[in-house]
Design a protein around this motif. Structure first.
Motif, PDB file in Angstrom:
ATOM      1  N   VAL A  15      56.238 -13.596  18.752  1.00 29.82           N
ATOM      2  CA  VAL A  15      57.329 -14.495  19.146  1.00 29.82           C
ATOM      3  C   VAL A  15      58.683 -13.809  19.010  1.00 29.82           C
ATOM      4  O   VAL A  15      59.580 -14.014  19.840  1.00 29.82           O
ATOM      5  N   LEU A  16      58.850 -12.976  17.973  1.00 30.28           N
ATOM      6  CA  LEU A  16      60.111 -12.243  17.852  1.00 30.28           C
ATOM      7  C   LEU A  16      60.253 -11.242  18.995  1.00 30.28           C
ATOM      8  O   LEU A  16      61.335 -11.105  19.588  1.00 30.28           O
ATOM      9  N   THR A  52      62.041  -6.380  18.635  1.00 29.84           N
ATOM     10  CA  THR A  52      60.811  -5.587  18.536  1.00 29.84           C
ATOM     11  C   THR A  52      60.762  -4.717  17.288  1.00 29.84           C
ATOM     12  O   THR A  52      59.700  -4.183  16.954  1.00 29.84           O
ATOM     13  N   ASP A  53      61.893  -4.560  16.610  1.00 30.59           N
ATOM     14  CA  ASP A  53      61.927  -3.802  15.359  1.00 30.59           C
ATOM     15  C   ASP A  53      61.608  -4.786  14.229  1.00 30.59           C
ATOM     16  O   ASP A  53      62.501  -5.415  13.661  1.00 30.59           O
ATOM     17  N   VAL A  54      60.323  -4.945  13.951  1.00 30.18           N
ATOM     18  CA  VAL A  54      59.853  -5.938  12.973  1.00 30.18           C
ATOM     19  C   VAL A  54      59.044  -5.241  11.891  1.00 30.18           C
ATOM     20  O   VAL A  54      58.085  -4.526  12.186  1.00 30.18           O
ATOM     21  N   GLU A  55      59.435  -5.438  10.652  1.00 31.73           N
ATOM     22  CA  GLU A  55      58.710  -4.889   9.500  1.00 31.73           C
ATOM     23  C   GLU A  55      58.182  -6.036   8.663  1.00 31.73           C
ATOM     24  O   GLU A  55      58.897  -7.033   8.436  1.00 31.73           O
ATOM     25  N   ARG A  81      67.086  -6.329  14.060  1.00 31.96           N
ATOM     26  CA  ARG A  81      65.950  -5.939  13.221  1.00 31.96           C
ATOM     27  C   ARG A  81      65.504  -7.147  12.426  1.00 31.96           C
ATOM     28  O   ARG A  81      66.323  -7.963  11.988  1.00 31.96           O
ATOM     29  N   ALA A  82      64.194  -7.282  12.235  1.00 29.33           N
ATOM     30  CA  ALA A  82      63.658  -8.378  11.429  1.00 29.33           C
ATOM     31  C   ALA A  82      62.759  -7.813  10.341  1.00 29.33           C
ATOM     32  O   ALA A  82      61.941  -6.920  10.597  1.00 29.33           O
ATOM     33  N   VAL A  83      62.933  -8.338   9.141  1.00 26.25           N
ATOM     34  CA  VAL A  83      62.069  -7.990   8.010  1.00 26.25           C
ATOM     35  C   VAL A  83      61.417  -9.283   7.544  1.00 26.25           C
ATOM     36  O   VAL A  83      62.106 -10.245   7.205  1.00 26.25           O
ATOM     37  N   VAL A  84      60.094  -9.307   7.563  1.00 22.35           N
ATOM     38  CA  VAL A  84      59.328 -10.499   7.218  1.00 22.35           C
ATOM     39  C   VAL A  84      58.714 -10.291   5.836  1.00 22.35           C
ATOM     40  O   VAL A  84      57.985  -9.321   5.611  1.00 22.35           O
ATOM     41  N   PHE A  97      46.336 -14.478  11.489  1.00 26.56           N
ATOM     42  CA  PHE A  97      47.026 -14.996  12.667  1.00 26.56           C
ATOM     43  C   PHE A  97      48.530 -15.116  12.410  1.00 26.56           C
ATOM     44  O   PHE A  97      49.265 -15.637  13.245  1.00 26.56           O
ATOM     45  N   HIS A  98      48.945 -14.622  11.256  1.00 29.10           N
ATOM     46  CA  HIS A  98      50.345 -14.691  10.836  1.00 29.10           C
ATOM     47  C   HIS A  98      51.140 -13.533  11.431  1.00 29.10           C
ATOM     48  O   HIS A  98      52.069 -13.752  12.221  1.00 29.10           O
ATOM     49  N   ALA A  99      50.784 -12.313  11.070  1.00 26.06           N
ATOM     50  CA  ALA A  99      51.560 -11.154  11.515  1.00 26.06           C
ATOM     51  C   ALA A  99      51.587 -11.014  13.039  1.00 26.06           C
ATOM     52  O   ALA A  99      52.665 -10.801  13.611  1.00 26.06           O
ATOM     53  N   PRO A 100      50.451 -11.148  13.737  1.00 26.86           N
ATOM     54  CA  PRO A 100      50.512 -11.031  15.203  1.00 26.86           C
ATOM     55  C   PRO A 100      51.400 -12.098  15.838  1.00 26.86           C
ATOM     56  O   PRO A 100      52.115 -11.835  16.818  1.00 26.86           O
ATOM     57  N   TYR A 101      51.360 -13.312  15.280  1.00 26.47           N
ATOM     58  CA  TYR A 101      52.184 -14.390  15.822  1.00 26.47           C
ATOM     59  C   TYR A 101      53.663 -14.097  15.612  1.00 26.47           C
ATOM     60  O   TYR A 101      54.473 -14.206  16.554  1.00 26.47           O
ATOM     61  N   VAL A 102      54.037 -13.731  14.386  1.00 27.67           N
ATOM     62  CA  VAL A 102      55.452 -13.479  14.093  1.00 27.67           C
ATOM     63  C   VAL A 102      55.966 -12.313  14.936  1.00 27.67           C
ATOM     64  O   VAL A 102      57.047 -12.389  15.535  1.00 27.67           O
ATOM     65  N   ARG A 103      55.202 -11.239  14.997  1.00 30.21           N
ATOM     66  CA  ARG A 103      55.624 -10.102  15.834  1.00 30.21           C
ATOM     67  C   ARG A 103      55.725 -10.517  17.303  1.00 30.21           C
ATOM     68  O   ARG A 103      56.648 -10.103  18.014  1.00 30.21           O
TER      69      ARG A 103
END
Length: 207
Positions: free
Chosen positions: A163-164, A170-173, A134-137, A155-161
């Motif tokens: 690449v992770l 895929t569990d990214v908050e 799980r990733a929490v940004v 372009f931040h959130a789509p990129y981070v989601r």
């Protein structure tokens, strides 16, 4: 025993909203799981190397071109990849710079995105190899990018989601705060306590 990887990438070593936010999340996580362990990496004080000719040769070959420099370049990536492999949860303090991520964070991504280690290509296409994490940004920005008028520039959130997810996470908050002045950001960070509590599934605590 759960293990957390805590990463900060703000260029501000003091007065950083994303650093405050990521630290608050980790403190709440440790309070929730006092037996859990944490690895911390500050990408500003210890910035990963940019992709270099030595790294490219070390990763992609040819084998006969390998030398001490190529081995050192790949070994640096391996250390960062092992930190991810060992973690159950990634807590990433990633402010928004110019609508994207900081260069130090991008350098980290370039080091850990490695075919055969964090993703692979199989008969059914690409497959992430870091599943089950799980990733929490924790993101700080000037503008509110949940505002439909600003969302096209995010372009931040789509990129981070992206690449992770490519690596299988895929569990990214994303918990975001915003404001242009220290006072606005301070208020926003204090108000993020409810989001952190909700993320951990614990009752909100009084400030």
């Amino acid at each position: 025993m759960a293990h957390l990887l805590h990463i900060d990438s703000s260029a501000r070593t003091e007065g950083s909203a994303s650093r405050r936010l990521s630290a608050a999340y980790v403190d709440a996580w440790k309070n929730d799981d006092p037996h859990g362990t944490v690895t911390y990496r500050d990408l500003t004080l210890d910035t990963p190397a940019f992709v270099s000719p030595e790294w490219i040769t070390g990763v992609f070959g040819p084998a006969e071109a390998a030398d001490a420099a190529t081995e050192a370049a790949v070994a640096a990536s391996e250390r960062l990849i092992r930190e991810m492999e060992e973690a159950d949860v990634l807590v990433l303090g990633v402010p928004m710079y110019n609508f994207g991520v900081p260069a130090a964070f991008k350098a980290w991504i370039d080091q850990v995105m490695m075919a055969g280690r964090t993703f692979a290509f199989g008969e059914d296409g690409p497959e992430g190899l870091l599943k089950g994490k799980r990733a929490v940004v924790l993101r700080a920005s000037g503008s509110d990018f949940d505002d439909p008028a600003m969302a096209p520039m995010d372009f931040h959130a789509p990129y981070v989601r992206g690449v992770l997810g490519w690596m299988g996470i895929t569990d990214v908050e994303i918990i975001a705060v915003n404001g242009y002045t220290p006072e606005q950001l301070d208020s926003s960070v204090r108000g993020a306590g409810n989001a952190i509590s909700a993320s951990l599934g614990t009752p909100a605590r009084a400030a």
